[in-house]
Design an enzyme around this catalytic site. Structure first.
Site, PDB file in Angstrom:
ATOM      1  CG  HIS A   8      43.781  38.806  29.371  1.00  0.00           C
ATOM      2  ND1 HIS A   8      43.141  39.166  30.598  1.00  0.00           N
ATOM      3  CD2 HIS A   8      43.131  37.749  28.959  1.00  0.00           C
ATOM      4  CE1 HIS A   8      42.164  37.967  30.568  1.00  0.00           C
ATOM      5  NE2 HIS A   8      42.254  37.329  29.884  1.00  0.00           N
ATOM      6  CG  HIS A  87      39.669  34.467  26.137  1.00  0.00           C
ATOM      7  ND1 HIS A  87      40.485  33.338  26.390  1.00  0.00           N
ATOM      8  CD2 HIS A  87      40.080  35.322  26.975  1.00  0.00           C
ATOM      9  CE1 HIS A  87      41.036  33.632  27.440  1.00  0.00           C
ATOM     10  NE2 HIS A  87      41.074  34.935  28.064  1.00  0.00           N
ATOM     11  CD  GLU A 136      38.763  36.439  31.066  1.00  0.00           C
ATOM     12  OE1 GLU A 136      39.432  36.079  29.855  1.00  0.00           O
ATOM     13  OE2 GLU A 136      39.329  36.361  32.257  1.00  0.00           O
TER      14      GLU A 136
HETATM   15 CO    CO Z   1      41.350  35.402  29.688  1.00  0.00          CO
END
Ligand code: CO
Length: 147
Positions: A8, A87, A136
């Site tokens: 994502h 992010h 991440e």
């Molecule tokens: Co995230």
């Protein structure tokens, strides 16, 4: 490091409700999760699905809205009042192996690995060690990533 799928892109927003309207009406998203709070992170999140590619789940947009004064998202929104890309998140097969590899390379891990919004372990790597991108790292879910 075994690079996995782009799971994502995290997008900060001052209003998830307004962002849902944007993703639905302007971008044509047809699959958007119910927003849910993650109080320990100080945020509310919501996932917008992009279309699936065969057997693989599509990359998602993770909408992130602060829900309390301590939220780290406040600082981001102070600099970016409209919100924006916050992010990127890549999957790895083994979260602890990935952590060890980043540390061997001198990359700064932000906090301890913890359970992320998809229910699997995640950690963040400092943007200054990652070409400016807050990154991440997430252990690949064993089954459906989008439950
Ligand atoms: Co995230």
């Amino acid at each position: 490091m075994k690079l996995g799928r782009l799971n994502h892109i995290g997008v900060a927003t001052p209003s998830i409700a307004d962002s849902i309207v944007h993703w639905r009406d302007t971008m044509g998203a047809v699959s958007i999760s119910e927003p849910f709070a993650m109080p320990e992170q100080g945020v509310k999140v919501c996932f917008v699905d992009t279309p699936n590619d065969g057997a693989m789940n599509g990359t998602q947009i993770e909408l992130i809205e602060p829900i309390n004064a301590d939220s780290p998202i406040h600082g981001f929104l102070a600099k970016n009042p409209l919100g924006g890309q916050h992010h990127i998140c890549f999957e790895v097969p083994d979260i602890m192996a990935a952590k060890a590899e980043f540390e061997t390379l001198g990359k700064r891990i932000l906090g301890d690995p913890r359970v992320g919004a998809h229910g699997t372990m995640i950690f963040f790597v400092h943007p200054k060690d990652m070409g400016g991108m807050l990154t991440e790292i997430m252990e690949t879910p064993k089954e459906d990533a989008h439950s």
